[in-house]
Write a protein that holds these residues in place. Structure first.
Motif, PDB file in Angstrom:
ATOM      1  N   SER A 394       0.831  -1.217   0.000  1.00 11.63           N
ATOM      2  CA  SER A 394       0.000   0.000   0.000  1.00 11.63           C
ATOM      3  C   SER A 394       0.856   1.254   0.000  1.00 11.63           C
ATOM      4  O   SER A 394       0.494   2.261  -0.613  1.00 11.63           O
ATOM      5  CB  SER A 394      -0.925   0.002   1.218  1.00 11.63           C
ATOM      6  OG  SER A 394      -1.791  -1.113   1.208  1.00 11.63           O
ATOM      7  N   LEU A 395       1.996   1.208   0.686  1.00  9.22           N
ATOM      8  CA  LEU A 395       2.859   2.385   0.784  1.00  9.22           C
ATOM      9  C   LEU A 395       3.697   2.622  -0.464  1.00  9.22           C
ATOM     10  O   LEU A 395       3.965   3.776  -0.820  1.00  9.22           O
ATOM     11  CB  LEU A 395       3.784   2.253   1.994  1.00  9.22           C
ATOM     12  CG  LEU A 395       3.125   2.381   3.364  1.00  9.22           C
ATOM     13  CD1 LEU A 395       4.123   2.021   4.453  1.00  9.22           C
ATOM     14  CD2 LEU A 395       2.588   3.787   3.577  1.00  9.22           C
ATOM     15  N   LEU A 396       4.115   1.555  -1.143  1.00  7.79           N
ATOM     16  CA  LEU A 396       5.122   1.705  -2.187  1.00  7.79           C
ATOM     17  C   LEU A 396       4.577   1.665  -3.607  1.00  7.79           C
ATOM     18  O   LEU A 396       5.297   2.010  -4.546  1.00  7.79           O
ATOM     19  CB  LEU A 396       6.204   0.638  -2.018  1.00  7.79           C
ATOM     20  CG  LEU A 396       6.987   0.703  -0.693  1.00  7.79           C
ATOM     21  CD1 LEU A 396       8.035  -0.393  -0.639  1.00  7.79           C
ATOM     22  CD2 LEU A 396       7.617   2.070  -0.485  1.00  7.79           C
ATOM     23  N   VAL A 397       3.299   1.272  -3.800  1.00  7.42           N
ATOM     24  CA  VAL A 397       2.751   1.284  -5.165  1.00  7.42           C
ATOM     25  C   VAL A 397       2.268   2.675  -5.561  1.00  7.42           C
ATOM     26  O   VAL A 397       1.906   2.910  -6.714  1.00  7.42           O
ATOM     27  CB  VAL A 397       1.613   0.255  -5.339  1.00  7.42           C
ATOM     28  CG1 VAL A 397       2.118  -1.148  -5.067  1.00  7.42           C
ATOM     29  CG2 VAL A 397       0.410   0.593  -4.468  1.00  7.42           C
ATOM     30  N   GLY A 398       2.253   3.593  -4.630  1.00 14.08           N
ATOM     31  CA  GLY A 398       1.941   4.997  -4.888  1.00 14.08           C
ATOM     32  C   GLY A 398       2.791   5.845  -3.960  1.00 14.08           C
ATOM     33  O   GLY A 398       3.475   5.313  -3.077  1.00 14.08           O
ATOM     34  N   PRO A 399       2.796   7.154  -4.113  1.00 14.06           N
ATOM     35  CA  PRO A 399       3.530   7.997  -3.168  1.00 14.06           C
ATOM     36  C   PRO A 399       2.996   7.777  -1.751  1.00 14.06           C
ATOM     37  O   PRO A 399       1.795   7.914  -1.514  1.00 14.06           O
ATOM     38  CB  PRO A 399       3.229   9.417  -3.663  1.00 14.06           C
ATOM     39  CG  PRO A 399       2.884   9.246  -5.099  1.00 14.06           C
ATOM     40  CD  PRO A 399       2.171   7.935  -5.186  1.00 14.06           C
ATOM     41  N   PRO A 400       3.841   7.418  -0.796  1.00 12.53           N
ATOM     42  CA  PRO A 400       3.331   7.058   0.530  1.00 12.53           C
ATOM     43  C   PRO A 400       2.831   8.262   1.321  1.00 12.53           C
ATOM     44  O   PRO A 400       3.509   9.278   1.430  1.00 12.53           O
ATOM     45  CB  PRO A 400       4.543   6.422   1.209  1.00 12.53           C
ATOM     46  CG  PRO A 400       5.726   6.997   0.510  1.00 12.53           C
ATOM     47  CD  PRO A 400       5.301   7.237  -0.905  1.00 12.53           C
ATOM     48  N   ALA A 401       1.631   8.121   1.848  1.00 11.55           N
ATOM     49  CA  ALA A 401       1.102   9.076   2.818  1.00 11.55           C
ATOM     50  C   ALA A 401       0.894   8.397   4.160  1.00 11.55           C
ATOM     51  O   ALA A 401       0.928   9.039   5.201  1.00 11.55           O
ATOM     52  CB  ALA A 401      -0.219   9.665   2.329  1.00 11.55           C
ATOM     53  N   GLY A 402       0.684   7.076   4.116  1.00 12.13           N
ATOM     54  CA  GLY A 402       0.477   6.317   5.334  1.00 12.13           C
ATOM     55  C   GLY A 402      -0.341   5.078   5.059  1.00 12.13           C
ATOM     56  O   GLY A 402      -0.735   4.800   3.921  1.00 12.13           O
ATOM     57  N   VAL A 403      -0.621   4.328   6.107  1.00 16.96           N
ATOM     58  CA  VAL A 403      -1.390   3.105   6.004  1.00 16.96           C
ATOM     59  C   VAL A 403      -1.995   2.815   7.365  1.00 16.96           C
ATOM     60  O   VAL A 403      -1.509   3.306   8.396  1.00 16.96           O
ATOM     61  CB  VAL A 403      -0.502   1.926   5.531  1.00 16.96           C
ATOM     62  CG1 VAL A 403       0.498   1.527   6.621  1.00 16.96           C
ATOM     63  CG2 VAL A 403      -1.325   0.740   5.071  1.00 16.96           C
ATOM     64  N   THR A 404      -3.053   1.990   7.371  1.00 16.38           N
ATOM     65  CA  THR A 404      -3.727   1.644   8.626  1.00 16.38           C
ATOM     66  C   THR A 404      -3.626   0.148   8.883  1.00 16.38           C
ATOM     67  O   THR A 404      -3.767  -0.667   7.972  1.00 16.38           O
ATOM     68  CB  THR A 404      -5.209   2.060   8.573  1.00 16.38           C
ATOM     69  OG1 THR A 404      -5.282   3.483   8.489  1.00 16.38           O
ATOM     70  CG2 THR A 404      -5.954   1.610   9.811  1.00 16.38           C
ATOM     71  N   TYR A 405      -3.379  -0.195  10.134  1.00 22.71           N
ATOM     72  CA  TYR A 405      -3.333  -1.578  10.607  1.00 22.71           C
ATOM     73  C   TYR A 405      -4.682  -1.925  11.222  1.00 22.71           C
ATOM     74  O   TYR A 405      -5.429  -1.057  11.672  1.00 22.71           O
ATOM     75  CB  TYR A 405      -2.222  -1.700  11.653  1.00 22.71           C
ATOM     76  CG  TYR A 405      -2.250  -2.947  12.506  1.00 22.71           C
ATOM     77  CD1 TYR A 405      -1.753  -4.150  12.028  1.00 22.71           C
ATOM     78  CD2 TYR A 405      -2.752  -2.906  13.808  1.00 22.71           C
ATOM     79  CE1 TYR A 405      -1.759  -5.289  12.816  1.00 22.71           C
ATOM     80  CE2 TYR A 405      -2.759  -4.043  14.613  1.00 22.71           C
ATOM     81  CZ  TYR A 405      -2.264  -5.235  14.105  1.00 22.71           C
ATOM     82  OH  TYR A 405      -2.277  -6.359  14.894  1.00 22.71           O
ATOM     83  N   GLY A 406      -4.988  -3.214  11.264  1.00 22.26           N
ATOM     84  CA  GLY A 406      -6.197  -3.654  11.943  1.00 22.26           C
ATOM     85  C   GLY A 406      -6.019  -5.041  12.507  1.00 22.26           C
ATOM     86  O   GLY A 406      -5.294  -5.871  11.936  1.00 22.26           O
ATOM     87  N   ALA A 407      -6.664  -5.336  13.620  1.00 28.18           N
ATOM     88  CA  ALA A 407      -6.590  -6.658  14.241  1.00 28.18           C
ATOM     89  C   ALA A 407      -7.979  -7.087  14.686  1.00 28.18           C
ATOM     90  O   ALA A 407      -8.745  -6.293  15.255  1.00 28.18           O
ATOM     91  CB  ALA A 407      -5.631  -6.659  15.431  1.00 28.18           C
ATOM     92  N   HIS A 408      -8.291  -8.347  14.422  1.00 25.97           N
ATOM     93  CA  HIS A 408      -9.527  -8.946  14.899  1.00 25.97           C
ATOM     94  C   HIS A 408      -9.495  -8.921  16.432  1.00 25.97           C
ATOM     95  O   HIS A 408      -8.492  -9.282  17.059  1.00 25.97           O
ATOM     96  CB  HIS A 408      -9.585 -10.385  14.389  1.00 25.97           C
ATOM     97  CG  HIS A 408     -10.968 -10.902  14.158  1.00 25.97           C
ATOM     98  ND1 HIS A 408     -12.004 -10.112  13.725  1.00 25.97           N
ATOM     99  CD2 HIS A 408     -11.477 -12.177  14.273  1.00 25.97           C
ATOM    100  CE1 HIS A 408     -13.086 -10.858  13.582  1.00 25.97           C
ATOM    101  NE2 HIS A 408     -12.795 -12.110  13.913  1.00 25.97           N
ATOM    102  N   GLY A 409     -10.586  -8.487  17.034  1.00 24.14           N
ATOM    103  CA  GLY A 409     -10.631  -8.371  18.492  1.00 24.14           C
ATOM    104  C   GLY A 409     -10.351  -6.962  18.967  1.00 24.14           C
ATOM    105  O   GLY A 409     -10.915  -6.528  19.971  1.00 24.14           O
ATOM    106  N   ILE A 410      -9.477  -6.239  18.224  1.00 24.78           N
ATOM    107  CA  ILE A 410      -9.272  -4.818  18.517  1.00 24.78           C
ATOM    108  C   ILE A 410     -10.366  -3.991  17.859  1.00 24.78           C
ATOM    109  O   ILE A 410     -10.994  -3.147  18.507  1.00 24.78           O
ATOM    110  CB  ILE A 410      -7.886  -4.353  18.033  1.00 24.78           C
ATOM    111  CG1 ILE A 410      -6.792  -4.954  18.911  1.00 24.78           C
ATOM    112  CG2 ILE A 410      -7.782  -2.828  18.053  1.00 24.78           C
ATOM    113  CD1 ILE A 410      -6.802  -4.481  20.341  1.00 24.78           C
TER     114      ILE A 410
END
Length: 543
Positions: A394-410
């Motif tokens: 997600s970060l490197l296929v376009g100019p990076p602005a950021g990315v979001t993580y997610g976890a089941h249970g959180i």
């Protein structure tokens, strides 16, 4: 809403009872409280209270005040200029005891060590590829998906979680601000709003006590130095009676959205107008109208976007909207070939950055760790490997602005092992204290450390560095390469131990390198372009 404000006159007087004058740190929150002379039967729909704030340099910012129960109204404002500010109210109806109230306060230089308050509010950079603070310092979006967290947590648990995320380098917390299909109410049983019959029509009513509790959750995010990213109107078509972006009429959505924007605009926030819906095609005109109305009078300097459903893209139809600041998208929660290729090469994430009117792009919901794949027929659960792969891609296929993580249970804030409410097929989720410790969140801290070690905001996709792309035949092996425009260094993400085959002229120019281990955060010198093992690695190339 602001038609009476143009006629306001400004006077250099202090509000009654304000002695000594209130002092507020730059970028922090000032609050003025107003008391009405009498109760009003419909404070949400029948009363408008605007407050015009005048800056030391003479600029005027119009802020909408919100009803906070009984006869009390509050106006919240985060000053961006140091010096003396004044304000004056304009109310409709004018005979309600809220009109033409005035006051002053002093904005002083802040002393916080937190970058949100030391460097200032978040904005889009001049090149429109990433975010930055008011002082121009690049801001890297590392989000966590905690949809139910603000609703279902107690204060202690919320602070424990936020402290963990802040320590790991997270900068954004994404959450849902009202009841929705995965949480019928908050932890106390309160709901943000109800729709009641009144005089033969449906009328929206909000519960200020619900939002007073939410105030504490939003403030706690900022107190840990992180940006709050609330979803205002969850809009997934399932359980239409539960999701406000489906259940409410357009007028009611606007009322509810304006209330939340008024209430939280002075916090350090970035708005997500809606969640998990389709905002294109025949749905686009409605959401354009809602967005324009909800953000008709926003707090200055606050960004806004949409959180669309899986593989939906909002830029093409909404980029011209005055409130639309950046493009968010969702690549989760499948890993079949079509979905992976949409992310790395065939879909808009890898192409949109070349548009003339481009904006920053953030994957707001990749695959969740410990979540069962929703690919038809799949039974496996996503591990850190899939989470890292989606994040780095997600970060490197376009100019990076950021990315979001997610976890089941959180995301669902489970307190016991269970499948989240109305989300069958996702698999049992661990209680949030256990899910908080899943390895993926620590590996996201390694990602953040890697980005801090380079001038990440200068990166642009650079597939031309590669002499061979192993992902052409097997998308799971897609190698993502990025470099600044001057080509003086590069990052190359290798997801499956494939060797990196550079073009001869590139290899001659960028002959040295180090391997970064995204699982441990450790570096090792690259004696050649063969990854140290068959796992994923990041190669940092330099002359």
């Amino acid at each position: 809403m602001i038609r009476h404000l143009a006629a306001f006159l400004w006077f250099a007087v202090a509000a009654a009872g304000q002695s000594p004058e209130t002092r507020v740190g730059q970028w922090t929150r000032f609050e003025a409280v107003f008391q009405a002379a009498a109760d009003y039967p419909d404070p949400l729909g029948g009363v408008t209270l605007n407050v015009a704030f005048r800056s030391p340099s003479g600029q005027t910012h119009i802020i909408v005040a919100f009803w906070d129960g009984g006869r009390f109204w509050r106006a919240r404002f985060a000053p961006d200029e140091i010096g003396s500010w004044s304000y004056r109210t304009g109310a409709e109806p004018q005979d309600f005891g809220l009109h033409n109230k005035s006051g002053t306060f002093q904005c002083v230089a802040g002393t916080s060590h937190l970058e949100l308050f030391r460097r200032g509010a978040i904005r889009v950079s001049k090149n429109r590829h990433h975010f930055e603070h008011a002082d121009g310092t690049p801001f890297f979006w590392l989000g966590d998906t905690v949809w139910n967290g603000a609703l279902l947590s107690d204060a202690r648990g919320w602070n424990v979680f936020l402290a963990d995320r802040a320590a790991k380098g997270f900068t954004v917390i994404q959450f849902v601000t009202t009841q929705w299909s995965a949480a019928y109410a908050d932890a106390t049983g309160r709901v943000a709003y109800r729709v009641r019959k009144q005089g033969g029509r449906e009328e929206l009513a909000v519960d200020p006590t619900f939002f007073q509790r939410m105030d504490d959750r939003v403030s706690a995010i900022n107190a840990k130095g992180m940006l709050a990213a609330p979803v205002l109107l969850w809009a997934h078509p399932s359980q239409p009676e539960l999701n406000p972006g489906v259940r409410l009429s357009e007028e009611q959505m606007i009322q509810l959205g304006r209330y939340m924007v008024a209430r939280y605009g002075a916090h350090q926030v970035v708005w997500m107008l809606n969640g998990d819906g389709d905002y294109s095609g025949e749905n686009a005109p409605k959401w354009k109208r809602v967005g324009r109305a909800v953000f008709a009078n926003p707090h200055p300097g606050r960004l806004a976007t949409m959180h669309p459903g899986r593989l939906k893209w909002t830029f093409d139809e909404h980029a011209a909207e005055p409130w639309y600041s950046f493009t968010g998208y969702q690549s989760g929660h499948r890993d079949d070939e079509a979905h992976l290729r949409w992310l790395v090469s065939e879909g808009p994430p890898a192409k949109a950055w070349r548009a003339e009117n481009h904006l920053p792009v953030v994957n707001l919901e990749p695959n969740y760790e410990d979540h069962r794949s929703r690919t038809p027929g799949a039974t496996h659960v996503f591990t850190g490997a899939e989470i890292r792969r989606a994040a780095y891609w997600s970060l490197l296929v376009g100019p990076p602005a950021g990315v979001t993580y997610g976890a089941h249970g959180i995301w669902s804030w489970e307190t016991r092992k269970a499948e989240p409410l109305n989300h069958s097929g996702t698999g049992p989720a661990a209680p949030w204290p256990q899910a908080m410790a899943l390895p993926g969140s620590t590996q996201m801290s390694h990602l953040a450390a890697l980005m801090r070690s380079v001038e990440w905001w200068k990166l642009r996709p650079a597939p031309q560095l590669l002499a061979h792309q192993p992902g052409t035949r097997d998308v799971a092996k897609w190698v993502a390469a990025a470099a600044p425009e001057d080509g003086r260094w590069a990052l190359v993400y290798v997801p499956a131990g494939s060797s990196v085959l550079l073009r001869p002229e590139v290899a001659k120019k960028l002959g040295k390198g180090r391997w970064f281990n995204p699982r441990t955060g450790l570096w090792r010198d690259a004696t050649n372009l063969e990854p140290p093992d068959a796992s994923d690695w990041v190669l940092h190339l330099r002359p």
